[in-house]
Motif scaffolding. Sequence first.
Motif, PDB file in Angstrom:
ATOM      1  N   GLY A 343       0.813  -1.202   0.000  1.00 43.18           N
ATOM      2  CA  GLY A 343       0.000   0.000   0.000  1.00 43.18           C
ATOM      3  C   GLY A 343       0.848   1.253   0.000  1.00 43.18           C
ATOM      4  O   GLY A 343       2.074   1.212  -0.158  1.00 43.18           O
ATOM      5  N   GLN A 344       0.208   2.386   0.227  1.00 44.82           N
ATOM      6  CA  GLN A 344       0.903   3.667   0.143  1.00 44.82           C
ATOM      7  C   GLN A 344       1.829   3.918   1.337  1.00 44.82           C
ATOM      8  O   GLN A 344       2.666   4.817   1.298  1.00 44.82           O
ATOM      9  N   ASP A 345       1.669   3.108   2.392  1.00 42.78           N
ATOM     10  CA  ASP A 345       2.530   3.280   3.567  1.00 42.78           C
ATOM     11  C   ASP A 345       3.762   2.394   3.512  1.00 42.78           C
ATOM     12  O   ASP A 345       4.512   2.310   4.497  1.00 42.78           O
ATOM     13  N   VAL A 346       3.983   1.711   2.390  1.00 43.48           N
ATOM     14  CA  VAL A 346       5.131   0.823   2.237  1.00 43.48           C
ATOM     15  C   VAL A 346       5.843   1.179   0.941  1.00 43.48           C
ATOM     16  O   VAL A 346       5.214   1.395  -0.095  1.00 43.48           O
ATOM     17  N   GLU A 347       7.160   1.267   1.000  1.00 36.83           N
ATOM     18  CA  GLU A 347       7.955   1.565  -0.183  1.00 36.83           C
ATOM     19  C   GLU A 347       9.215   0.714  -0.172  1.00 36.83           C
ATOM     20  O   GLU A 347       9.973   0.735   0.801  1.00 36.83           O
ATOM     21  N   ALA A 348       9.411  -0.056  -1.247  1.00 45.90           N
ATOM     22  CA  ALA A 348      10.596  -0.915  -1.377  1.00 45.90           C
ATOM     23  C   ALA A 348      10.754  -1.825  -0.161  1.00 45.90           C
ATOM     24  O   ALA A 348      11.829  -1.948   0.412  1.00 45.90           O
ATOM     25  N   PHE A 349       9.643  -2.451   0.242  1.00 43.39           N
ATOM     26  CA  PHE A 349       9.588  -3.396   1.362  1.00 43.39           C
ATOM     27  C   PHE A 349       9.775  -2.740   2.718  1.00 43.39           C
ATOM     28  O   PHE A 349       9.865  -3.426   3.735  1.00 43.39           O
ATOM     29  N   GLN A 350       9.829  -1.395   2.773  1.00 42.25           N
ATOM     30  CA  GLN A 350      10.015  -0.703   4.035  1.00 42.25           C
ATOM     31  C   GLN A 350       8.719  -0.020   4.455  1.00 42.25           C
ATOM     32  O   GLN A 350       8.168   0.804   3.715  1.00 42.25           O
ATOM     33  N   VAL A 351       8.221  -0.372   5.645  1.00 47.17           N
ATOM     34  CA  VAL A 351       7.087   0.350   6.207  1.00 47.17           C
ATOM     35  C   VAL A 351       7.573   1.738   6.603  1.00 47.17           C
ATOM     36  O   VAL A 351       8.590   1.881   7.296  1.00 47.17           O
ATOM     37  N   LYS A 352       6.867   2.770   6.170  1.00 49.20           N
ATOM     38  CA  LYS A 352       7.333   4.143   6.365  1.00 49.20           C
ATOM     39  C   LYS A 352       7.277   4.546   7.843  1.00 49.20           C
ATOM     40  O   LYS A 352       6.472   4.010   8.622  1.00 49.20           O
ATOM     41  N   PRO A 353       8.139   5.499   8.242  1.00 46.09           N
ATOM     42  CA  PRO A 353       8.223   5.880   9.666  1.00 46.09           C
ATOM     43  C   PRO A 353       6.904   6.326  10.274  1.00 46.09           C
ATOM     44  O   PRO A 353       6.607   5.982  11.423  1.00 46.09           O
ATOM     45  N   HIS A 354       6.098   7.100   9.532  1.00 44.94           N
ATOM     46  CA  HIS A 354       4.848   7.575  10.126  1.00 44.94           C
ATOM     47  C   HIS A 354       3.889   6.419  10.412  1.00 44.94           C
ATOM     48  O   HIS A 354       3.141   6.443  11.392  1.00 44.94           O
ATOM     49  N   GLU A 355       3.927   5.365   9.582  1.00 44.99           N
ATOM     50  CA  GLU A 355       3.073   4.209   9.815  1.00 44.99           C
ATOM     51  C   GLU A 355       3.593   3.385  10.987  1.00 44.99           C
ATOM     52  O   GLU A 355       2.808   2.827  11.774  1.00 44.99           O
ATOM     53  N   ILE A 356       4.908   3.308  11.122  1.00 45.65           N
ATOM     54  CA  ILE A 356       5.493   2.615  12.270  1.00 45.65           C
ATOM     55  C   ILE A 356       5.050   3.296  13.565  1.00 45.65           C
ATOM     56  O   ILE A 356       4.655   2.633  14.538  1.00 45.65           O
ATOM     57  N   GLN A 357       5.106   4.617  13.580  1.00 44.72           N
ATOM     58  CA  GLN A 357       4.714   5.361  14.777  1.00 44.72           C
ATOM     59  C   GLN A 357       3.231   5.179  15.074  1.00 44.72           C
ATOM     60  O   GLN A 357       2.835   5.039  16.238  1.00 44.72           O
ATOM     61  N   ARG A 358       2.410   5.149  14.036  1.00 45.43           N
ATOM     62  CA  ARG A 358       0.960   4.961  14.248  1.00 45.43           C
ATOM     63  C   ARG A 358       0.668   3.585  14.844  1.00 45.43           C
ATOM     64  O   ARG A 358      -0.119   3.458  15.787  1.00 45.43           O
ATOM     65  N   ILE A 359       1.309   2.564  14.308  1.00 46.71           N
ATOM     66  CA  ILE A 359       1.088   1.214  14.827  1.00 46.71           C
ATOM     67  C   ILE A 359       1.558   1.111  16.270  1.00 46.71           C
ATOM     68  O   ILE A 359       0.898   0.492  17.118  1.00 46.71           O
ATOM     69  N   CYS A 360       2.692   1.749  16.571  1.00 47.32           N
ATOM     70  CA  CYS A 360       3.223   1.718  17.936  1.00 47.32           C
ATOM     71  C   CYS A 360       2.247   2.339  18.922  1.00 47.32           C
ATOM     72  O   CYS A 360       2.051   1.825  20.029  1.00 47.32           O
ATOM     73  N   ASN A 361       1.606   3.434  18.544  1.00 49.50           N
ATOM     74  CA  ASN A 361       0.735   4.168  19.462  1.00 49.50           C
ATOM     75  C   ASN A 361      -0.670   3.610  19.548  1.00 49.50           C
ATOM     76  O   ASN A 361      -1.318   3.717  20.600  1.00 49.50           O
ATOM     77  N   HIS A 362      -1.171   3.007  18.492  1.00 50.52           N
ATOM     78  CA  HIS A 362      -2.601   2.682  18.441  1.00 50.52           C
ATOM     79  C   HIS A 362      -2.924   1.199  18.301  1.00 50.52           C
ATOM     80  O   HIS A 362      -3.978   0.764  18.762  1.00 50.52           O
ATOM     81  N   GLN A 363      -2.089   0.405  17.668  1.00 50.55           N
ATOM     82  CA  GLN A 363      -2.431  -1.004  17.469  1.00 50.55           C
ATOM     83  C   GLN A 363      -1.800  -1.857  18.569  1.00 50.55           C
ATOM     84  O   GLN A 363      -0.818  -2.563  18.363  1.00 50.55           O
ATOM     85  N   GLN A 364      -2.398  -1.779  19.775  1.00 52.77           N
ATOM     86  CA  GLN A 364      -1.882  -2.494  20.934  1.00 52.77           C
ATOM     87  C   GLN A 364      -2.836  -3.559  21.445  1.00 52.77           C
ATOM     88  O   GLN A 364      -2.514  -4.296  22.377  1.00 52.77           O
ATOM     89  N   PHE A 365      -4.001  -3.650  20.844  1.00 51.23           N
ATOM     90  CA  PHE A 365      -5.016  -4.584  21.317  1.00 51.23           C
ATOM     91  C   PHE A 365      -5.869  -5.006  20.122  1.00 51.23           C
ATOM     92  O   PHE A 365      -6.030  -4.249  19.160  1.00 51.23           O
ATOM     93  N   SER A 366      -6.354  -6.220  20.170  1.00 52.47           N
ATOM     94  CA  SER A 366      -7.202  -6.780  19.114  1.00 52.47           C
ATOM     95  C   SER A 366      -6.385  -6.988  17.834  1.00 52.47           C
ATOM     96  O   SER A 366      -5.171  -7.196  17.876  1.00 52.47           O
ATOM     97  N   GLY A 367      -7.041  -6.927  16.660  1.00 47.87           N
ATOM     98  CA  GLY A 367      -6.399  -7.307  15.413  1.00 47.87           C
ATOM     99  C   GLY A 367      -5.404  -6.284  14.908  1.00 47.87           C
ATOM    100  O   GLY A 367      -5.323  -5.154  15.372  1.00 47.87           O
ATOM    101  N   GLY A 368      -4.616  -6.725  13.904  1.00 46.67           N
ATOM    102  CA  GLY A 368      -3.655  -5.832  13.276  1.00 46.67           C
ATOM    103  C   GLY A 368      -2.220  -6.192  13.603  1.00 46.67           C
ATOM    104  O   GLY A 368      -1.931  -7.076  14.425  1.00 46.67           O
ATOM    105  N   ASN A 369      -1.309  -5.504  12.950  1.00 42.24           N
ATOM    106  CA  ASN A 369       0.117  -5.714  13.189  1.00 42.24           C
ATOM    107  C   ASN A 369       0.536  -5.043  14.484  1.00 42.24           C
ATOM    108  O   ASN A 369      -0.155  -4.179  15.017  1.00 42.24           O
ATOM    109  N   ARG A 370       1.689  -5.435  14.977  1.00 39.35           N
ATOM    110  CA  ARG A 370       2.214  -4.854  16.211  1.00 39.35           C
ATOM    111  C   ARG A 370       3.617  -4.295  15.961  1.00 39.35           C
ATOM    112  O   ARG A 370       4.304  -4.719  15.035  1.00 39.35           O
ATOM    113  N   HIS A 371       4.006  -3.365  16.812  1.00 40.08           N
ATOM    114  CA  HIS A 371       5.326  -2.752  16.711  1.00 40.08           C
ATOM    115  C   HIS A 371       6.240  -3.303  17.791  1.00 40.08           C
ATOM    116  O   HIS A 371       5.836  -3.459  18.958  1.00 40.08           O
TER     117      HIS A 371
END
Length: 550
Positions: A343-371
């Motif tokens: 998707g637009q948050d991934v470039e050349a197999f690298q998850v972009k920094p802003h998406e990494i920060q979002r996952i770290c802060n918000h995806q801590q419970f239930s479904g989705g990837n984790r940081h």
Amino acid sequence: MADGFDFSPGAQVPIQGSAGQTAATSALASAAYRDSPVEQILDANNEWHKSDVKKGKFSLFEPNLGEAFCRAVQARTLGGARGALIQSFGTDARMIVEHCLAASGLRKERDIRLTVITAVCGLLFLPGMLLWMGVFQLRRTLAGSQDKKAGALGTALLVAIAAVAVIALVKLPFAGFLGYYVRGMIVAPVIGWFLAKRICEKSAVDMRSRWDGLLSGGGIAAKVPEAVPGNPDEKAREELRQGLEKLSAEQQANSVFYAGPKGILGMGTRWGSWQMAEELVPRDPGKEINQFRSWDVIRAIHDKLKLLERGPLNSGGFPTPLVKHWIVSPVGEGAGGVSRPDGQDVEAFQVKPHEIQRICNHQQFSGGNRHYLGVQFVLWDGQLVITMMINVTVLHETLRVEVTGHALGPVHGLFTTKSSPKTRTVNKTVRFWETRDIVLPLVEAKEVVRLAVRAPFTWYPPLLDFLGGKLALPEPFGLRHAWAEQPWRHRFMADDAMRAATPVLRVAHAAALRVLEENGVDTDRFAGRSMAVSGAVQDPSPRKADLYDA
């Protein structure tokens, strides 16, 4: 991300692997030059990842270990329809693949010569060649396709056929052209076998020298000229170059996969877990704590981990660690493949920094990837990979700092064995109570026949897979973890893995406590919990932390 994305600025000459990863890389690369039976690779299967050998229609066409390994690895890593690959931590995956390409190139040059001999001495005298092939196939079947010696019945059959051939040469019921052709039909395949034997022996010596050279710490570099296009019209070379660049880029991806009890694929199973979790209470009564996020804690831990190689004493200590933010995706224990984030948050197999920060802060419970924040040590020339993963979560009023340990052991001993001369121990003629070693030919008669028969079909590998069989790689596939052993059988490797846990844990806790103090949190409970956890980690013991007795 489109599959056709070019990850490099232009045509480049393939380069060698990175320093500090030579042992594991060279061991795996040496498999490309081996002439051992393909079934030997089954001995390298580990608890979680198992290769398999698919049998073909005729044992005379079956590949050896080097041929099967090169074919399987090239198709899996460079194939146009290939799936996602697991990172090969502690090794240079591109260098291994380049050695597979180089070994395949050497075999192609040998097979071209063998094909010419087969065409002249075989196809022109096809009935004779088919007769001799039938004899060797029957002999091989009777002896067992992997037996080093032919059985008594197979040997007797070969001798009998040879005797009949000699008699036929002397007394034939035919005259004229037909008589000469029948004689040529019997003799020409034998002459072709003699010429093919010289070519095969020369090739075997070259292959074995490269095999031993890699394991000795030197060896000849892999040369892949077909990966360097000379002009824009060389489409095949350009596709191969892009395939190698894509492989290199994927090996640097910052996303990994957690496969339940198998642990993080490529990093090994989780052998230890330590958690500090306490309530967020204001330090000053009547005041609220300052708003902060998980990312603030992670960033502070990241900065402290960068200083792990520094210490108050000049004692060697840690080498420079790799500190990296990882996005971890859950997959099933028996998953047959993985899919990387896109998707637009991934470039050349690298998850972009802003998406990494979002996952770290918000995806801590239930479904989705984790940081996770990881600190990785590649030791023992790439034979040991220690990875400590740190996860910070905030649920309601509880902050949790979790540190887990993953360890990937050395590659299987099969890949670190050098070639050995072929010998046989026999009794001495007079002093029969003593023995002596007889040096056998490097390439046996049946091996010459196998190589000569396979040579004309190498232009279309799928046909050879059908006729002789192939190597099936374990999925999800990664060159390093597929054939890795546990490090716990090696005393010093086990010590290194367990010793790394305590300093990393204390650095993570110290950085987290500093962030809490700066934001007005009462850290007494956290400090007490940190002391308790720090005491528990003083005597860590490896265990299967992902196997829950529930």
